[in-house]
Design a protein around this motif. Structure first.
Motif, PDB file in Angstrom:
ATOM      1  N   CYS A 406      34.825  36.106  15.931  1.00 53.72           N
ATOM      2  CA  CYS A 406      35.219  34.919  15.752  1.00 53.72           C
ATOM      3  C   CYS A 406      36.068  34.704  16.783  1.00 53.72           C
ATOM      4  CB  CYS A 406      35.695  34.734  14.400  1.00 53.72           C
ATOM      5  SG  CYS A 406      36.609  32.961  13.963  1.00 53.72           S
ATOM      6  N   TYR A 407      36.147  33.490  17.330  1.00 57.69           N
ATOM      7  CA  TYR A 407      37.240  33.090  18.638  1.00 57.69           C
ATOM      8  C   TYR A 407      37.791  31.987  18.394  1.00 57.69           C
ATOM      9  CZ  TYR A 407      34.133  36.851  20.528  1.00 57.69           C
ATOM     10  OH  TYR A 407      33.456  38.116  20.641  1.00 57.69           O
ATOM     11  N   LYS A 408      37.771  31.471  17.209  1.00 55.85           N
ATOM     12  CA  LYS A 408      38.712  30.262  17.020  1.00 55.85           C
ATOM     13  C   LYS A 408      39.013  30.191  15.732  1.00 55.85           C
ATOM     14  CE  LYS A 408      36.122  26.622  19.928  1.00 55.85           C
ATOM     15  NZ  LYS A 408      35.485  25.239  19.965  1.00 55.85           N
ATOM     16  N   PRO A 409      40.366  29.976  15.613  1.00 56.86           N
ATOM     17  CA  PRO A 409      40.893  29.971  14.202  1.00 56.86           C
ATOM     18  C   PRO A 409      40.374  29.111  13.235  1.00 56.86           C
ATOM     19  CG  PRO A 409      42.428  28.495  15.626  1.00 56.86           C
ATOM     20  CD  PRO A 409      41.457  28.985  16.399  1.00 56.86           C
ATOM     21  N   ARG A 410      40.504  29.614  11.960  1.00 54.75           N
ATOM     22  CA  ARG A 410      39.856  28.933  10.820  1.00 54.75           C
ATOM     23  C   ARG A 410      38.300  28.573  10.985  1.00 54.75           C
ATOM     24  NH1 ARG A 410      45.529  25.748   9.222  1.00 54.75           N
ATOM     25  NH2 ARG A 410      46.397  27.683   8.601  1.00 54.75           N
ATOM     26  N   HIS A 411      37.557  29.625  11.865  1.00 51.50           N
ATOM     27  CA  HIS A 411      36.212  29.415  11.628  1.00 51.50           C
ATOM     28  C   HIS A 411      35.518  30.700  10.951  1.00 51.50           C
ATOM     29  CE1 HIS A 411      36.719  26.159  14.628  1.00 51.50           C
ATOM     30  NE2 HIS A 411      35.362  25.923  14.905  1.00 51.50           N
ATOM     31  N   LEU A 412      36.541  31.719  10.671  1.00 54.26           N
ATOM     32  CA  LEU A 412      35.984  32.532   9.659  1.00 54.26           C
ATOM     33  C   LEU A 412      36.974  32.349   8.521  1.00 54.26           C
ATOM     34  CD1 LEU A 412      33.845  34.690   9.207  1.00 54.26           C
ATOM     35  CD2 LEU A 412      35.675  36.551  10.164  1.00 54.26           C
TER      36      LEU A 412
END
Length: 559
Positions: A406-412
């Motif tokens: 996952c490469y963006k915060p709060r996307h997982l």
């Protein structure tokens, strides 16, 4: 004659002033005027989402907070309605999510009588919230709402609760509501301390950043990226900080995530470091007694709030302030810094180990169930960097937290403070509501699926664009089962029985698909992501590999 303003109208006025777009809940007689006010057609009112259970309403408010940075709001009636908020409030406070629960209450004259649905709700919820208050005067509604919002957004985000007696909800209010209150702002940590930290990093042989849940909002992540672009410091993420290292920085700064069992690349890197800088770290995710069991690590804590000191967490310095501003100042103070050559060489070896851990070393033998890593890979193929994936709690959560990139915060989205069962579907639903043009994903076990699966009816009613992937092991609470087997060589109380996931999904009007054999995994997953509306995918999983999750521990103690 001017329109009468009731207590409920003042509550809604506060929601409008705080730009709350969605409110979740279930109505009842003790709070019905508030629901009337929400749907009276006034411009700017939040959209009301009626759920099937108050616990799920609070989970949805939690997801709204995590995804928007605003305070998520849920509403329920008195007694059992408020009681059903408890798990969600506890989860939000533990995991740093700003939520406001508004609960109905009996009229003030009945507060101390044994009357229908009377309960001391503020007393019950005070221990698990940042703020818990009951409104006793209609003219005080506005100020109590302001304080509740402020408390939810404090240095340690969490839950607030406001009890609204029925007669206060119904009462005419004379005074104008107070204006929007802009909360307290804080600057960076002490310049002197940041200068000292820059010197410590420059002198360290292998400095490492351990980023936690308070380091995972957009503002902090932007500042972190700038720091990493300039200095290539290695980063270990906690589960709730997943995605703070961007794709562009992955090859230089990403060294995995840590949580539960001390056997990851990140664990080994932390153990080898001579300076660990914790950034927004909260011990509730992964206690220091796990990653610093020996107690020898040199630690500096950079956070928005003071640290909880214990036998394994005694930072040399606590740098308290706005985390993003502190990182910006630290980046300036590190001007010209480069990682030591020996550190770069050692990190290259850790990076190879990280790649190796994502590979399947032992295929599934029976031809019917899929290897956990194969399911992770199949999901990974269908998503992009903008996809929001929520993960319920169970064995699948460990596999996803460790291996899903996952490469963006709060996307997982992961529940790693309370590890609360049932969050997966409600969280994905909110992601779909906020971003209807994108496919949202929920990853659940069959236990978590049944825990909140009733909200499929809500998802269908709102035509939500989501895929729910159910890791089905035939009706077991497997995260408990495999840990019991490690401890006692047998398991007890973990079988709840099988359910036909596809029929269950179809009964609510959702699309149900099943992976009948591993060779179908990618094609069925592709079909699910191309199908509009709510889709549930039943994936039989081979959990015989779970014991690998607790193998090769850095020490002999389980997390």
């Amino acid at each position: 004659m001017p329109k009468t303003r009731y207590g409920a109208d003042v509550v809604v006025d506060s929601l409008r002033k705080h730009h709350i777009g969605l409110v979740f809940g279930i109505p009842g007689a003790k709070i019905d005027r508030l629901f009337e006010s929400l749907e009276d057609g006034t411009a700017g009112n939040p959209k009301l989402i009626v759920t099937r259970h108050e616990q799920n309403a609070l989970f949805m408010a939690q997801a709204y907070a995590r995804l928007t940075g605003k305070t998520g709001v849920a509403i329920a009636t008195s007694g059992p309605g408020v009681g059903n908020f408890t798990t969600g409030l506890m989860t939000a406070s533990a995991e740093g999510d700003a939520v406001l629960a508004i609960g109905g209450q009996v009229p003030r004259k009945d507060l101390h009588r044994a009357t229908h649905q009377s309960a001391p709700s503020t007393m019950m919820l005070a221990p698990i919230t940042n703020y818990s208050a009951e409104i006793q005067d209609p003219e005080n509604i506005s100020e109590i709402m302001a304080n509740a919002f402020e408390a939810s957004q404090g240095p340690r985000h969490g839950a607030s609760f406001v009890s609204l007696p029925q007669d206060v909800d119904d009462a005419p209010v004379k005074h104008d509501p107070i204006p929007y209150y802009n909360g307290a702002q804080r600057g960076p940590a002490s310049h002197q301390q940041l200068s000292k930290l820059a010197t410590m990093i420059a002198q360290a042989k292998l400095p490492v950043l351990l980023v936690g849940l308070r380091g995972a909002d957009d503002k902090v992540t932007k500042s972190l990226h700038q720091l990493l672009e300039n200095y290539h410091l290695p980063v270990v993420e906690t589960y709730q900080a997943a995605g703070v290292v961007s794709r562009d920085l992955e090859k230089t700064s990403y060294f995995g995530r840590v949580g539960l069992f001390r056997n990851q690349v990140g664990d080994r890197l932390l153990a080898a470091s001579d300076l660990v800088v914790t950034v927004g770290y909260d011990p509730i995710e992964y206690e220091p007694r796990n990653w610093n069991k020996e107690g020898h690590l040199r630690i500096v804590d950079l956070d928005s709030t003071g640290a909880q000191i214990d036998n394994n967490f005694q930072p040399e310095m606590q740098l308290v302030g706005d985390i993003a501003d502190s990182l910006d100042d630290l980046a300036k103070l590190l001007s010209g810094y480069q990682l030591p050559e020996a550190a770069a060489s050692r990190l290259a070896k850790f990076r190879k180990e990280l790649v190796q851990e994502d590979k399947i070393t032992e295929p599934t033998p029976n031809g019917k169930t899929s290897h956990p890593l194969a399911i992770v890979e199949a999901i990974q193929k269908q998503v992009n960097d903008d996809t929001i994936v929520s993960v319920d709690v169970g064995s699948h959560y460990i596999w996803m937290a460790r291996h899903f990139r996952c490469y963006k915060p709060r996307h997982l989205l992961i529940s790693n403070g309370m590890q609360t069962l049932g969050v997966g579907l409600p969280w994905a639903m909110v992601a779909s509501m906020l971003h209807p043009e994108k496919k949202a994903v929920a990853v659940c076990g069959d236990g978590g699926f049944l825990y909140s699966g009733v909200e499929l009816a809500t998802a269908v009613a709102h035509h939500l664009n989501l895929v729910m992937v159910v890791w089905n092991d035939g009706g077991h609470y497997d995260m408990v089962r495999f840990q019991e087997e490690l401890k006692y060589n047998k398991a007890a109380g973990v079988k709840f029985g099988e359910v036909d996931v596809v029929k269950y999904a179809k009964s609510f009007g959702a699309t149900g698909l099943r992976v009948n054999m591993p060779s179908e995994l990618n094609s069925v997953m592709a079909k699910a992501f191309k199908t509009p509306g709510p889709v549930v995918v039943d994936v039989p999983v081979d959990y015989s590999h779970n014991k690998e999750l607790a193998a090769s521990l850095v020490d002999s103690a389980l997390g």
